[in-house]
Motif scaffolding. Structure first.
Motif, PDB file in Angstrom:
ATOM      1  N   ALA A  11       5.165  -5.182  -6.685  1.00 15.44           N
ATOM      2  CA  ALA A  11       4.925  -6.455  -7.372  1.00 15.44           C
ATOM      3  C   ALA A  11       5.175  -7.653  -6.454  1.00 15.44           C
ATOM      4  O   ALA A  11       4.381  -8.599  -6.413  1.00 15.44           O
ATOM      5  CB  ALA A  11       5.813  -6.538  -8.616  1.00 15.44           C
ATOM      6  N   ILE A  12       6.277  -7.615  -5.684  1.00 16.57           N
ATOM      7  CA  ILE A  12       6.619  -8.747  -4.818  1.00 16.57           C
ATOM      8  C   ILE A  12       5.637  -8.873  -3.659  1.00 16.57           C
ATOM      9  O   ILE A  12       5.093  -9.952  -3.391  1.00 16.57           O
ATOM     10  CB  ILE A  12       8.062  -8.591  -4.290  1.00 16.57           C
ATOM     11  CG1 ILE A  12       9.057  -8.700  -5.450  1.00 16.57           C
ATOM     12  CG2 ILE A  12       8.363  -9.647  -3.234  1.00 16.57           C
ATOM     13  CD1 ILE A  12      10.478  -8.331  -5.076  1.00 16.57           C
ATOM     14  N   ALA A  27      11.657  10.690  -9.351  1.00 15.02           N
ATOM     15  CA  ALA A  27      10.865   9.632  -9.969  1.00 15.02           C
ATOM     16  C   ALA A  27      11.767   8.561 -10.574  1.00 15.02           C
ATOM     17  O   ALA A  27      11.500   7.362 -10.451  1.00 15.02           O
ATOM     18  CB  ALA A  27       9.959  10.227 -11.043  1.00 15.02           C
ATOM     19  N   ASP A  28      12.848   8.994 -11.228  1.00 19.03           N
ATOM     20  CA  ASP A  28      13.774   8.037 -11.833  1.00 19.03           C
ATOM     21  C   ASP A  28      14.424   7.131 -10.790  1.00 19.03           C
ATOM     22  O   ASP A  28      14.645   5.937 -11.019  1.00 19.03           O
ATOM     23  CB  ASP A  28      14.862   8.786 -12.609  1.00 19.03           C
ATOM     24  CG  ASP A  28      14.318   9.428 -13.878  1.00 19.03           C
ATOM     25  OD1 ASP A  28      13.268   8.964 -14.359  1.00 19.03           O
ATOM     26  OD2 ASP A  28      14.921  10.406 -14.363  1.00 19.03           O
ATOM     27  N   VAL A  29      14.727   7.703  -9.618  1.00 17.81           N
ATOM     28  CA  VAL A  29      15.379   6.934  -8.554  1.00 17.81           C
ATOM     29  C   VAL A  29      14.403   5.968  -7.894  1.00 17.81           C
ATOM     30  O   VAL A  29      14.734   4.821  -7.591  1.00 17.81           O
ATOM     31  CB  VAL A  29      15.992   7.883  -7.498  1.00 17.81           C
ATOM     32  CG1 VAL A  29      16.493   7.099  -6.291  1.00 17.81           C
ATOM     33  CG2 VAL A  29      17.128   8.700  -8.111  1.00 17.81           C
ATOM     34  N   LEU A  30      13.172   6.424  -7.661  1.00 15.28           N
ATOM     35  CA  LEU A  30      12.206   5.646  -6.879  1.00 15.28           C
ATOM     36  C   LEU A  30      11.474   4.583  -7.683  1.00 15.28           C
ATOM     37  O   LEU A  30      11.031   3.575  -7.123  1.00 15.28           O
ATOM     38  CB  LEU A  30      11.168   6.588  -6.248  1.00 15.28           C
ATOM     39  CG  LEU A  30      11.642   7.522  -5.139  1.00 15.28           C
ATOM     40  CD1 LEU A  30      10.490   8.400  -4.684  1.00 15.28           C
ATOM     41  CD2 LEU A  30      12.191   6.727  -3.957  1.00 15.28           C
ATOM     42  N   MET A  31      11.313   4.793  -8.990  1.00 13.22           N
ATOM     43  CA  MET A  31      10.386   3.972  -9.748  1.00 13.22           C
ATOM     44  C   MET A  31      10.709   2.479  -9.687  1.00 13.22           C
ATOM     45  O   MET A  31       9.865   1.673  -9.286  1.00 13.22           O
ATOM     46  CB  MET A  31      10.348   4.424 -11.201  1.00 13.22           C
ATOM     47  CG  MET A  31       9.196   3.780 -11.977  1.00 13.22           C
ATOM     48  SD  MET A  31       9.399   3.851 -13.757  1.00 13.22           S
ATOM     49  CE  MET A  31      10.756   2.727 -14.010  1.00 13.22           C
ATOM     50  N   ALA A  32      11.919   2.096 -10.060  1.00 12.31           N
ATOM     51  CA  ALA A  32      12.256   0.664 -10.144  1.00 12.31           C
ATOM     52  C   ALA A  32      12.151  -0.064  -8.808  1.00 12.31           C
ATOM     53  O   ALA A  32      11.477  -1.101  -8.717  1.00 12.31           O
ATOM     54  CB  ALA A  32      13.653   0.490 -10.746  1.00 12.31           C
ATOM     55  N   PRO A  33      12.774   0.440  -7.716  1.00 12.00           N
ATOM     56  CA  PRO A  33      12.670  -0.294  -6.449  1.00 12.00           C
ATOM     57  C   PRO A  33      11.258  -0.341  -5.886  1.00 12.00           C
ATOM     58  O   PRO A  33      10.842  -1.366  -5.329  1.00 12.00           O
ATOM     59  CB  PRO A  33      13.614   0.469  -5.510  1.00 12.00           C
ATOM     60  CG  PRO A  33      13.824   1.797  -6.128  1.00 12.00           C
ATOM     61  CD  PRO A  33      13.699   1.584  -7.607  1.00 12.00           C
ATOM     62  N   LEU A  34      10.503   0.746  -6.044  1.00 16.60           N
ATOM     63  CA  LEU A  34       9.142   0.747  -5.501  1.00 16.60           C
ATOM     64  C   LEU A  34       8.209  -0.129  -6.323  1.00 16.60           C
ATOM     65  O   LEU A  34       7.343  -0.818  -5.763  1.00 16.60           O
ATOM     66  CB  LEU A  34       8.606   2.181  -5.430  1.00 16.60           C
ATOM     67  CG  LEU A  34       9.238   3.081  -4.364  1.00 16.60           C
ATOM     68  CD1 LEU A  34       8.578   4.451  -4.353  1.00 16.60           C
ATOM     69  CD2 LEU A  34       9.131   2.446  -2.970  1.00 16.60           C
ATOM     70  N   LYS A  87       0.822  -1.211   0.000  1.00 13.17           N
ATOM     71  CA  LYS A  87       0.000   0.000   0.000  1.00 13.17           C
ATOM     72  C   LYS A  87       0.856   1.261   0.000  1.00 13.17           C
ATOM     73  O   LYS A  87       0.668   2.155  -0.833  1.00 13.17           O
ATOM     74  CB  LYS A  87      -0.920  -0.008   1.217  1.00 13.17           C
ATOM     75  CG  LYS A  87      -1.765   1.251   1.362  1.00 13.17           C
ATOM     76  CD  LYS A  87      -2.677   1.151   2.569  1.00 13.17           C
ATOM     77  CE  LYS A  87      -1.904   1.222   3.869  1.00 13.17           C
ATOM     78  NZ  LYS A  87      -2.794   1.212   5.064  1.00 13.17           N
ATOM     79  N   TRP A  88       1.808   1.361   0.931  1.00 12.37           N
ATOM     80  CA  TRP A  88       2.557   2.611   1.086  1.00 12.37           C
ATOM     81  C   TRP A  88       3.562   2.821  -0.029  1.00 12.37           C
ATOM     82  O   TRP A  88       3.852   3.978  -0.391  1.00 12.37           O
ATOM     83  CB  TRP A  88       3.224   2.667   2.455  1.00 12.37           C
ATOM     84  CG  TRP A  88       2.215   2.841   3.541  1.00 12.37           C
ATOM     85  CD1 TRP A  88       1.853   1.946   4.497  1.00 12.37           C
ATOM     86  CD2 TRP A  88       1.384   3.999   3.761  1.00 12.37           C
ATOM     87  NE1 TRP A  88       0.854   2.452   5.301  1.00 12.37           N
ATOM     88  CE2 TRP A  88       0.549   3.709   4.866  1.00 12.37           C
ATOM     89  CE3 TRP A  88       1.271   5.228   3.126  1.00 12.37           C
ATOM     90  CZ2 TRP A  88      -0.376   4.626   5.355  1.00 12.37           C
ATOM     91  CZ3 TRP A  88       0.336   6.150   3.607  1.00 12.37           C
ATOM     92  CH2 TRP A  88      -0.469   5.845   4.707  1.00 12.37           C
ATOM     93  N   CYS A  89       4.091   1.755  -0.619  1.00 15.52           N
ATOM     94  CA  CYS A  89       4.942   1.924  -1.800  1.00 15.52           C
ATOM     95  C   CYS A  89       4.126   2.476  -2.966  1.00 15.52           C
ATOM     96  O   CYS A  89       4.599   3.332  -3.728  1.00 15.52           O
ATOM     97  CB  CYS A  89       5.600   0.607  -2.185  1.00 15.52           C
ATOM     98  SG  CYS A  89       6.945   0.105  -1.084  1.00 15.52           S
ATOM     99  N   THR A  90       2.903   1.983  -3.115  1.00 17.24           N
ATOM    100  CA  THR A  90       2.033   2.486  -4.171  1.00 17.24           C
ATOM    101  C   THR A  90       1.661   3.940  -3.922  1.00 17.24           C
ATOM    102  O   THR A  90       1.649   4.762  -4.844  1.00 17.24           O
ATOM    103  CB  THR A  90       0.754   1.630  -4.275  1.00 17.24           C
ATOM    104  OG1 THR A  90       1.088   0.247  -4.339  1.00 17.24           O
ATOM    105  CG2 THR A  90      -0.049   2.011  -5.510  1.00 17.24           C
TER     106      THR A  90
END
Length: 324
Positions: A181-182, A169-176, A136-139
């Protein structure tokens, strides 16, 4: 559970109306891919605001036009009324619009995401956990960055702060996105015994991930925004029409619906919401007061939904959130 039992259970649930949203999203996306979007945000599309956003919010207020409900929520009624006029009052006091709209945008993202996950978790019979909190909070965090990026872009292109937002946004997008997804995958696996809930939860997670990827990684930002908005508006109407139909089935206790006993409740719910939203939208484009009033009504809706669906309230007694 056999496929036939699962299908019967799905189509017997009010949430079955949400399932076509995924192919609708694909069709919507393909349409924009081939036609090319001409707008940056949904509000720039002619007549968008007449049908999306505000109508389902007004639908929520229609449910409390009921003597029992008004008596139940009388302690919160004054605060709700104050929220209606608070944005306009702050504006008249000289508070910059950016200061007023910033918390409003954050509340909007939080409200949309938390409600969608909350409904799906309830149907899936999952209790809040560390895994659901991560999802939830990552989203919410990534959605907030996406929302600010989209809604500030029209006035901040080339601005230093906008550049910082893009870098963030570029930094956060992939890890979040990976965390969403996981953790979402674990939640769907835990809900596997409640097949309908697992499907609903999976669709919500996939739609959010898809929308965020469109916003951050393609030129079709508008499509990503539309997918999340359509999902939220549709689920909102499903819940409130389902509630109002159940509440007024034996006797029309709602004052609005009692005035038109010859029309079905679901039709009246939609008609009132769309008509009032159209009037407010028209007036808000001509008078600043109504523009701020719409923001106040929306904020009050966020507050109202924080308590009307808690256990033991009249709303919960007339709408079953479980998929069982």
């Amino acid at each position: 559970m056999t496929a036939s039992i699962l299908l019967r259970r799905l189509v017997s649930m009010p949430y079955a109306l949400l399932l076509p949203l995924l192919p609708l999203a694909v069709l919507c996306t393909l349409g924009f891919l081939y036609s090319g979007p001409h707008y940056r945000i949904p509000e720039q599309i002619p007549y968008w605001v007449f049908f999306f956003g505000l109508p389902h919010i007004l639908s929520s207020f229609q449910t409390i036009c009921d003597a029992e409900y008004l008596a139940t929520y009388r302690k919160q009624a004054l605060f709700i009324l104050c929220l209606f006029f608070l944005p306009f009052a702050l504006h008249e006091m000289g508070v910059p619009a950016s200061i007023i709209l910033t918390p409003f945008l954050i509340l909007t993202v939080h409200h949309v995401i938390v409600q969608q996950y909350g409904i799906a978790m309830s149907v899936a019979r999952l209790r809040p956990s560390m895994t659901s909190a991560i999802c939830k909070w990552c989203t919410v965090l990534l959605g907030t960055v996406a929302y600010f990026q989209c809604y500030s872009a029209t006035g901040l292109d080339g601005n230093e702060h906008y550049g910082m937002l893009m870098a963030l946004a570029d930094v956060l997008m992939a890890p979040l996105l990976a965390a969403i997804a996981i953790s979402g995958g674990f939640l769907v696996w835990r809900a596997r015994a409640q097949r309908a809930g697992a499907v609903l939860l999976a669709l919500n997670i996939l739609l959010f991930i898809f929308a965020l990827m469109l916003i951050f990684k393609t030129q079709y930002v508008l499509v990503g925004l539309m997918l999340a908005r359509i999902l939220h508006d549709a689920s909102g109407f499903v819940v409130y029409i389902g509630h109002d139909t159940a509440r007024n089935r034996m006797e029309r206790k709602n004052l609005l619906y009692r005035a038109f006993p010859f029309l079905p409740v679901w039709l009246l719910n939609l008609a009132f919401a769309l008509a009032i939203a159209a009037v407010l939208t028209y007036l808000s484009s001509r008078m600043a007061f109504f523009g701020w009033l719409v923001i106040g009504i929306t904020t009050a809706h966020y507050y109202m939904e924080s308590f009307i669906w808690r256990g033991g309230t009249p709303h919960r007694q007339h709408f079953r959130l479980s998929g069982a």
